[in-house]
Scaffold this active site. Structure first.
Site, PDB file in Angstrom:
ATOM      1  N   HIS A  61      -9.652  26.821 -11.080  1.00  0.00           N
ATOM      2  CA  HIS A  61      -8.651  26.339 -12.037  1.00  0.00           C
ATOM      3  C   HIS A  61      -8.089  27.488 -12.882  1.00  0.00           C
ATOM      4  CE1 HIS A  61      -9.987  22.398 -10.941  1.00  0.00           C
ATOM      5  NE2 HIS A  61     -11.182  22.575 -11.458  1.00  0.00           N
ATOM      6  N   HIS A  93      -8.777  18.602  -8.739  1.00  0.00           N
ATOM      7  CA  HIS A  93      -9.680  19.116  -7.714  1.00  0.00           C
ATOM      8  C   HIS A  93      -9.174  18.812  -6.318  1.00  0.00           C
ATOM      9  CE1 HIS A  93     -12.111  18.476 -11.315  1.00  0.00           C
ATOM     10  NE2 HIS A  93     -12.675  19.591 -10.955  1.00  0.00           N
TER      11      HIS A  93
END
Lengths: 213, 332
Positions: free
Chosen positions: B56, B218
């Site tokens: 991320h 995700h």
């Protein structure tokens, strides 16, 4: 040592058998997880159980429980995700209940119940939520039933493995209500739960380990 | 899979080495996988720690520095860090005033941080937690684990970090973090799936003319799959979902983030910002501050997330305080 009890060697062999099963099925676990999660269950479980096998290699504990507590601690510190605390906590709980050099079928049943309680406490999931509990709960029930009927460890473990696999398959039509898959709502229907699948692998590994004795 | 990696197993360790080499202001504990400020924590300052799966970036390590985090715990790709990491981070950066954990609402993150908080308490470290759960794509109900935590993490880290720098107490810093979270809503749309190094394949199949609406960070599938539409309509869909949950009135001030998920060029992000700014202006809502760029990515996913925080005067003032991190820097 008789054929109807768990000792430290058997506990270690069980963990090694889970590691081997996870290694063999890691792509399948990851594939199941990519359908309703984030595609890392196989990788994470493989990393954790490989670490557990390494941690147990030179470990010579006095009790069955020590083997499993060490396994759980290793899983917590290596797996990550939700599976780390859930599996790690379960193995620690099972281990803490087996503070003896050997354990008979009833003692193992009580320890497995402690493991399930740990998972339920931490994950706050119930049967039918499409989680590892859907394999663990029926496995424990089957194991306990066999133990109460006076069956030996091998028969109880086989019954548990069969029930875990049945519970695993039964997760497919369920809508997830806990864990990351729950974010999908109705879209989680039609996919087998990866956590229930790895739990079934663990119970089958126990049955095979005891059966090979 | 085409990626600049050596082996899937070594991605995190090698990236951490790179982060350390690229940023003299940071120090990296490779063994515990903790990224912290090289200068350490001022005695008496509340320490902020966040963490979560890797993939991320710049979240979370990119937000370590003056005015934001004291330490970050990166887990494996898309996998939460483990309690040992967070405990090591807490021990490394506690300045005596306690530690604030900033946790995104994902089961794995929550469970591991919860275990870490218990371990830290045993070590005599006071811990408070702010749970970030801003993603309106997920319905909150008794049957779900609640909303996911996504883009608002950046807002919480920035604003709570500024108050900690000013000498706010642990309770005060946690309180402003919770207020920022409560005032923030996010919604994301993906045009492609992302590919984790470990799996080597896209997380899901998305035909050329379709988009995943309400996608998570995700690569987990979203709530629905729809035909691709013009940016104006996609922004309207996302904004409707945000406003349905957090109504905004004429004159309200906001902080708005248009965030790329890793595979979307800036020209598209600015185009999206143009749309959301116009849509909010039409309602009389003031975009007082903004971020446009890649802040909470999902590896190589083409997609965008919108985060809107209904900001009060405290939040705006703290937002403007100096910050000096690899990914966010102003006023210094």
């Amino acid at each position: 040592m008789n054929g109807d009890s768990v000792d430290t060697d058997l506990a270690r062999t069980w963990v090694q058998a889970i590691a081997a099963a996870v290694d063999k099925h890691k792509d399948h676990l990851t594939q199941l997880d990519s359908a309703i999660g984030d595609a890392d269950h196989g990788t994470n479980m493989h990393r954790g159980f490989s670490a557990a096998v390494t941690a147990l290699a030179d470990y010579e504990p006095d009790t069955v429980g020590a083997v499993l507590v060490k396994t759980g601690t290793t899983l917590i510190s290596t797996v990550g995700g939700a599976s780390g605390p859930l599996y790690g906590g379960a193995f620690r709980a099972i281990g803490k209940a087996l503070d003896t050099p050997t354990a008979d079928t009833q003692q193992v049943a009580a320890a497995l119940a402690a493991g399930l309680a740990s998972i339920q406490k931490l994950g706050a999931a119930a049967p039918g939520d499409k989680t590892m509990i859907d394999a663990f709960a029926p496995a424990l029930a089957a194991f306990q039933q066999q133990a109460d009927a006076g069956a030996d460890l091998a028969a109880a473990a086989v019954a548990a493995a069969d029930a875990a696999e049945e519970g695993m398959r039964a997760t497919t039509p369920l809508q997830a209500r806990k864990g990351r898959a729950s974010y999908l709502g109705a879209r989680s229907i039609g996919h087998q739960d990866p956590g229930a699948t790895s739990t079934a692998l663990a119970f089958r590994a126990l049955a095979e380990t005891v059966g090979d004795r | 899979m085409k990626k600049f990696i050596n082996a899937p197993e070594t991605v995190l360790a090698e990236a951490l080495s790179g982060i350390a080499a690229a940023n003299p202001g940071l120090k990296v504990d490779a063994g515990n996988k903790v990224i912290a400020r090289a200068a350490g924590t001022k005695p008496g300052k509340v320490a902020l720690i966040s963490g979560g799966g890797s993939g991320h970036e710049p979240l979370h390590g990119g937000f370590v520095g003056h005015g934001m985090l004291d330490a970050a715990c990166p887990g494996e790709v898309f996998t939460s860090p483990v309690p040992g990491q967070m405990l090591a981070a807490a021990q490394a950066v506690d300045g005596g005033a306690g530690v604030l954990f900033i946790v995104k609402n994902y089961t794995g993150d929550v469970l591991n941080f919860q275990m870490a908080a218990e371990l830290a308490a045993e070590e005599g470290i006071t811990v408070e937690t702010v749970l970030v759960d801003d993603d309106v794509a997920v319905q909150n109900s008794t049957w779900t684990a609640g909303r996911r935590g996504t883009g608002a993490t950046v807002f919480v880290e920035k604003i709570a970090g500024a108050l900690a720098e000013q000498g706010g107490s642990l309770t005060e810093v946690a309180d402003i973090g919770k207020r920022v979270n409560a005032a923030s809503r996010s919604f994301a749309v993906a045009l492609t799936a992302c590919t984790t190094p470990a799996s080597g394949k896209p997380g899901f199949d998305l035909p050329e003319d379709e988009m995943e609406v309400g996608v998570g960070i995700h690569g987990e599938p979203g709530r629905s799959r729809e035909k691709l539409r013009p940016a104006k309509e996609i922004v309207a869909t996302a904004l409707d979902a945000i406003l349905a949950d957090q109504p905004l009135d004429d004159g309200d001030e906001t902080i708005v983030m248009v965030n790329g998920l890793g595979g979307t060029p800036l020209i598209e992000l600015y185009l999206v910002f143009n749309e959301i700014a116009a849509a909010l202006a039409a309602k009389g809502v003031v975009v007082a501050r903004n971020l446009v760029g890649n802040y909470v990515t999902s590896l190589d996913m083409a997609g965008v997330s919108l985060t809107v925080c209904k900001a009060d005067a405290d939040m705006l003032s703290l937002w403007d305080e100096p910050v000096n991190t690899p990914a966010l820097r102003w006023g210094i």
